[in-house]
Scaffold this active site. Sequence first.
Site, mmCIF file in Angstrom:
data_model
loop_
_atom_site.group_PDB
_atom_site.id
_atom_site.type_symbol
_atom_site.label_atom_id
_atom_site.label_comp_id
_atom_site.label_asym_id
_atom_site.label_seq_id
_atom_site.Cartn_x
_atom_site.Cartn_y
_atom_site.Cartn_z
ATOM 1 N N GLY A 32 39.382 41.129 34.627
ATOM 2 C CA GLY A 32 40.196 41.637 35.563
ATOM 3 C C GLY A 32 41.841 41.228 35.365
ATOM 4 O O GLY A 32 42.117 41.541 34.359
ATOM 5 N N VAL A 33 42.662 40.868 36.441
ATOM 6 C CA VAL A 33 44.119 40.477 36.114
ATOM 7 C C VAL A 33 43.950 39.439 35.064
ATOM 8 O O VAL A 33 44.963 39.637 34.100
ATOM 9 C CB VAL A 33 44.377 39.914 37.594
ATOM 10 C CG1 VAL A 33 46.021 39.361 37.050
ATOM 11 C CG2 VAL A 33 44.841 41.035 38.504
ATOM 12 N N ASP A 34 43.333 38.294 35.102
ATOM 13 C CA ASP A 34 43.512 37.316 34.202
ATOM 14 C C ASP A 34 43.145 37.829 32.543
ATOM 15 O O ASP A 34 44.120 37.573 31.492
ATOM 16 C CB ASP A 34 42.285 36.241 34.468
ATOM 17 C CG ASP A 34 42.311 35.104 33.626
ATOM 18 O OD1 ASP A 34 43.435 34.834 33.180
ATOM 19 O OD2 ASP A 34 41.346 34.518 33.503
#
Length: 181
Positions: A32-34
């Site tokens: 995801g964002v990470d």
Amino acid sequence: MTQITLVEGDITQQEVDVVVNAANSSLLGGGGVDGAIHRKGGPEILADCRALRAGHYGKGLPTGRAVATTAGRLPARWVVHTVGPVYRAEEYEERAGLLASCYRESLRVSVELGARSMAFPAISAGIYGWPVEDAARIALTAVAEALADARGELEEVRFVLFGEATYETFEQVERELGQRS
């Protein structure tokens, strides 16, 4: 007064002082964002995260806390990493408090860095399963309350929301809270 804005887009492309990463506790990247922040930001972010793990955060970053690193190749100065809670209805009160803490702590760290602008994702609203409407309510309320108490020169807090549905949900909740006309 700090301006709160909502945009649909890619958080890794935001030209702000601070990009907030919805990290996992290892601080070593993930999905995801990470994963997107680590991939686009490059090895400098991972090197800083490894240094944090070798020092004060040997067991990882606790849920609800925040810590800063370089932004590497991102068009930001810093990344503030925060670990959101996984959604569990049977532990709602405790976990909702931890989610709000992610926003408060990220704001606190950003102000300490001297940031004037920052971008948040919808923390915990992806793979961690938090219902988007509730995540939006917690996020917008926590940020508004923290900004009321904040000292510093923060000019803009931007929520960078992935997908039209998430953007529209945040916009609707913002109206319901009376933060948008």
